[in-house]
Scaffold this motif. Structure first.
Motif, PDB file in Angstrom:
ATOM      1  N   ILE A  29     -42.485 -48.333  38.684  1.00 30.80           N
ATOM      2  CA  ILE A  29     -43.807 -48.649  39.237  1.00 30.80           C
ATOM      3  C   ILE A  29     -43.759 -49.892  40.134  1.00 30.80           C
ATOM      4  O   ILE A  29     -44.786 -50.422  40.514  1.00 30.80           O
ATOM      5  CB  ILE A  29     -44.872 -48.803  38.130  1.00 30.80           C
ATOM      6  CG1 ILE A  29     -44.516 -49.915  37.150  1.00 30.80           C
ATOM      7  CG2 ILE A  29     -45.083 -47.476  37.420  1.00 30.80           C
ATOM      8  CD1 ILE A  29     -45.643 -50.277  36.207  1.00 30.80           C
ATOM      9  N   GLY A  30     -42.567 -50.340  40.471  1.00 31.92           N
ATOM     10  CA  GLY A  30     -42.405 -51.466  41.386  1.00 31.92           C
ATOM     11  C   GLY A  30     -42.193 -52.788  40.672  1.00 31.92           C
ATOM     12  O   GLY A  30     -42.401 -52.903  39.468  1.00 31.92           O
ATOM     13  N   ALA A  31     -41.749 -53.770  41.412  1.00 31.72           N
ATOM     14  CA  ALA A  31     -41.506 -55.127  40.910  1.00 31.72           C
ATOM     15  C   ALA A  31     -40.564 -55.133  39.710  1.00 31.72           C
ATOM     16  O   ALA A  31     -40.694 -55.956  38.809  1.00 31.72           O
ATOM     17  CB  ALA A  31     -42.828 -55.817  40.577  1.00 31.72           C
ATOM     18  N   GLY A  32     -39.633 -54.178  39.681  1.00 34.57           N
ATOM     19  CA  GLY A  32     -38.670 -54.117  38.589  1.00 34.57           C
ATOM     20  C   GLY A  32     -39.229 -53.585  37.284  1.00 34.57           C
ATOM     21  O   GLY A  32     -38.587 -53.688  36.253  1.00 34.57           O
ATOM     22  N   LYS A  33     -40.422 -53.008  37.309  1.00 32.38           N
ATOM     23  CA  LYS A  33     -41.074 -52.509  36.094  1.00 32.38           C
ATOM     24  C   LYS A  33     -40.888 -51.000  35.977  1.00 32.38           C
ATOM     25  O   LYS A  33     -41.076 -50.263  36.948  1.00 32.38           O
ATOM     26  CB  LYS A  33     -42.571 -52.822  36.096  1.00 32.38           C
ATOM     27  CG  LYS A  33     -42.900 -54.280  36.297  1.00 32.38           C
ATOM     28  CD  LYS A  33     -42.413 -55.118  35.144  1.00 32.38           C
ATOM     29  CE  LYS A  33     -42.830 -56.560  35.366  1.00 32.38           C
ATOM     30  NZ  LYS A  33     -42.116 -57.485  34.524  1.00 32.38           N
ATOM     31  N   LEU A  34     -40.538 -50.564  34.760  1.00 37.59           N
ATOM     32  CA  LEU A  34     -40.343 -49.150  34.480  1.00 37.59           C
ATOM     33  C   LEU A  34     -41.287 -48.714  33.372  1.00 37.59           C
ATOM     34  O   LEU A  34     -41.564 -49.475  32.446  1.00 37.59           O
ATOM     35  CB  LEU A  34     -38.904 -48.882  34.029  1.00 37.59           C
ATOM     36  CG  LEU A  34     -37.790 -49.312  34.982  1.00 37.59           C
ATOM     37  CD1 LEU A  34     -36.433 -49.093  34.321  1.00 37.59           C
ATOM     38  CD2 LEU A  34     -37.876 -48.551  36.293  1.00 37.59           C
ATOM     39  N   VAL A  35     -41.769 -47.488  33.474  1.00 44.92           N
ATOM     40  CA  VAL A  35     -42.583 -46.880  32.423  1.00 44.92           C
ATOM     41  C   VAL A  35     -41.842 -45.621  31.981  1.00 44.92           C
ATOM     42  O   VAL A  35     -41.424 -44.814  32.818  1.00 44.92           O
ATOM     43  CB  VAL A  35     -43.998 -46.511  32.934  1.00 44.92           C
ATOM     44  CG1 VAL A  35     -44.779 -45.784  31.860  1.00 44.92           C
ATOM     45  CG2 VAL A  35     -44.737 -47.753  33.379  1.00 44.92           C
TER      46      VAL A  35
END
Length: 69
Positions: A29-35
């Protein structure tokens, strides 16, 4: 897409790991963030999910808890 859920996070599918019944889908989801979501393998096929495709992680929860150390 119209949906009543307030928490819909748009991103790109990073990986799909299929099992015989379920599949793990990771969305960046961007900025190094994963879901990460566990869905049925049938849903992966039904939605034609592929790595690199845009998708939404839709979160529906009756509660959200917060914790600190």
């Amino acid at each position: 897409m119209k949906i009543s859920a307030r928490n819909a996070l748009k991103g790109t599918i990073k990986s799909i790991t299929k099992g015989p019944v379920n599949a793990e889908v990771v969305i960046d989801i961007g900025a190094g963030k994963l879901v990460t979501a566990m869905i049925t393998a049938h849903a992966v096929e039904n939605l034609a999910l592929k790595e690199g495709k845009e998708a939404y992680a839709v979160v529906k929860a009756s509660e959200v808890m917060i914790a600190v150390d």
